[in-house]
Design a protein around this motif. Structure first.
Motif, mmCIF file in Angstrom:
data_model
loop_
_atom_site.group_PDB
_atom_site.id
_atom_site.type_symbol
_atom_site.label_atom_id
_atom_site.label_comp_id
_atom_site.label_asym_id
_atom_site.label_seq_id
_atom_site.Cartn_x
_atom_site.Cartn_y
_atom_site.Cartn_z
ATOM 1 N N ARG A 56 0.823 -1.220 0.000
ATOM 2 C CA ARG A 56 0.000 0.000 0.000
ATOM 3 C C ARG A 56 0.855 1.268 0.000
ATOM 4 N NH1 ARG A 56 -3.793 -0.033 4.947
ATOM 5 N NH2 ARG A 56 -3.976 2.124 4.282
ATOM 6 N N LEU A 57 2.131 1.128 0.341
ATOM 7 C CA LEU A 57 3.028 2.283 0.425
ATOM 8 C C LEU A 57 3.931 2.331 -0.803
ATOM 9 C CD1 LEU A 57 4.047 1.921 4.170
ATOM 10 C CD2 LEU A 57 2.309 3.454 3.210
ATOM 11 N N ASP A 58 4.227 3.548 -1.237
ATOM 12 C CA ASP A 58 5.085 3.779 -2.398
ATOM 13 C C ASP A 58 6.503 4.068 -1.917
ATOM 14 O OD1 ASP A 58 6.427 4.663 -4.654
ATOM 15 O OD2 ASP A 58 4.970 6.236 -5.128
ATOM 16 N N PRO A 59 7.483 3.215 -2.252
ATOM 17 C CA PRO A 59 8.855 3.445 -1.790
ATOM 18 C C PRO A 59 9.477 4.727 -2.338
ATOM 19 C CG PRO A 59 8.734 1.440 -3.122
ATOM 20 C CD PRO A 59 7.348 1.983 -3.012
ATOM 21 N N GLU A 60 8.861 5.318 -3.360
ATOM 22 C CA GLU A 60 9.365 6.576 -3.929
ATOM 23 C C GLU A 60 8.774 7.804 -3.230
ATOM 24 O OE1 GLU A 60 11.741 6.571 -6.341
ATOM 25 O OE2 GLU A 60 11.720 4.397 -6.059
ATOM 26 N N GLN A 61 7.732 7.609 -2.445
ATOM 27 C CA GLN A 61 7.054 8.722 -1.780
ATOM 28 C C GLN A 61 7.741 9.050 -0.454
ATOM 29 O OE1 GLN A 61 2.997 7.875 -0.546
ATOM 30 N NE2 GLN A 61 2.429 10.015 -0.856
ATOM 31 N N PRO A 62 8.022 10.323 -0.207
ATOM 32 C CA PRO A 62 8.571 10.702 1.106
ATOM 33 C C PRO A 62 7.533 10.416 2.200
ATOM 34 C CG PRO A 62 8.841 12.468 -0.493
ATOM 35 C CD PRO A 62 7.925 11.466 -1.108
ATOM 36 N N ILE A 63 7.986 9.821 3.294
ATOM 37 C CA ILE A 63 7.083 9.417 4.377
ATOM 38 C C ILE A 63 7.632 9.877 5.717
ATOM 39 C CG2 ILE A 63 5.991 7.466 5.558
ATOM 40 C CD1 ILE A 63 6.308 5.843 2.982
ATOM 41 N N ALA A 64 6.759 10.493 6.510
ATOM 42 C CA ALA A 64 7.053 10.788 7.913
ATOM 43 C C ALA A 64 6.176 9.851 8.741
ATOM 44 C CB ALA A 64 6.751 12.241 8.249
ATOM 45 N N VAL A 65 6.777 9.104 9.649
ATOM 46 C CA VAL A 65 6.074 8.086 10.430
ATOM 47 C C VAL A 65 5.962 8.560 11.878
ATOM 48 C CG1 VAL A 65 6.048 5.653 11.111
ATOM 49 C CG2 VAL A 65 7.124 6.325 8.947
ATOM 50 N N TYR A 66 4.761 8.372 12.469
ATOM 51 C CA TYR A 66 4.621 8.739 13.880
ATOM 52 C C TYR A 66 3.784 7.731 14.641
ATOM 53 C CZ TYR A 66 -0.177 10.678 13.533
ATOM 54 O OH TYR A 66 -1.534 10.856 13.370
ATOM 55 N N CYS A 67 3.992 7.759 15.957
ATOM 56 C CA CYS A 67 3.218 6.947 16.891
ATOM 57 C C CYS A 67 2.962 7.807 18.130
ATOM 58 C CB CYS A 67 3.936 5.636 17.210
ATOM 59 S SG CYS A 67 5.529 5.851 18.039
#
Length: 109
Positions: A56-67
């Motif tokens: 479901r996630l694109d490895p080319e897309q910048p991602i900020a992850v939080y919890c």
């Protein structure tokens, strides 16, 4: 390991077109509080679902992850990096830091 502080997140969103804000908390946590940042698409995917939902996630897309505090998201960032995601950041302090330092209207738990 790339890290963003809560203060840096809004500027990063403005400078990073098509970035994703990935919430890896459990559904009950999302029901209590969430972060909305203009310019960032938000996706909720609990940490335990990441391996099976990775497509479901694109490895080319910048991602900020939080919890909640940044521990689970740190583990997810490491996992994503091992699976070919190059532009992935951990939000230091998680939603708790966001509530304390940016938006006190976001409930703390």
């Amino acid at each position: 390991m790339q890290i963003l502080t809560v203060q840096e997140l809004q500027d990063w969103a403005r400078q990073t077109p098509a970035a994703l804000l990935l919430d890896v908390r459990e559904p009950w946590e999302v029901a209590l509080a969430r972060i909305d940042v203009p310019g960032l698409a938000g996706v909720h995917m609990p940490m335990g679902d990441i391996p099976s939902d990775l497509q479901r996630l694109d490895p080319e897309q910048p991602i900020a992850v939080y919890c909640h505090h940044g521990v689970r998201s740190l583990q997810v960032v490491a996992f994503l990096a091992r699976h070919g995601f190059d532009v992935v950041y951990n939000l230091a302090g998680g939603i708790d830091a966001w509530s304390r330092e940016i938006d006190p209207s976001v409930p703390r738990y």
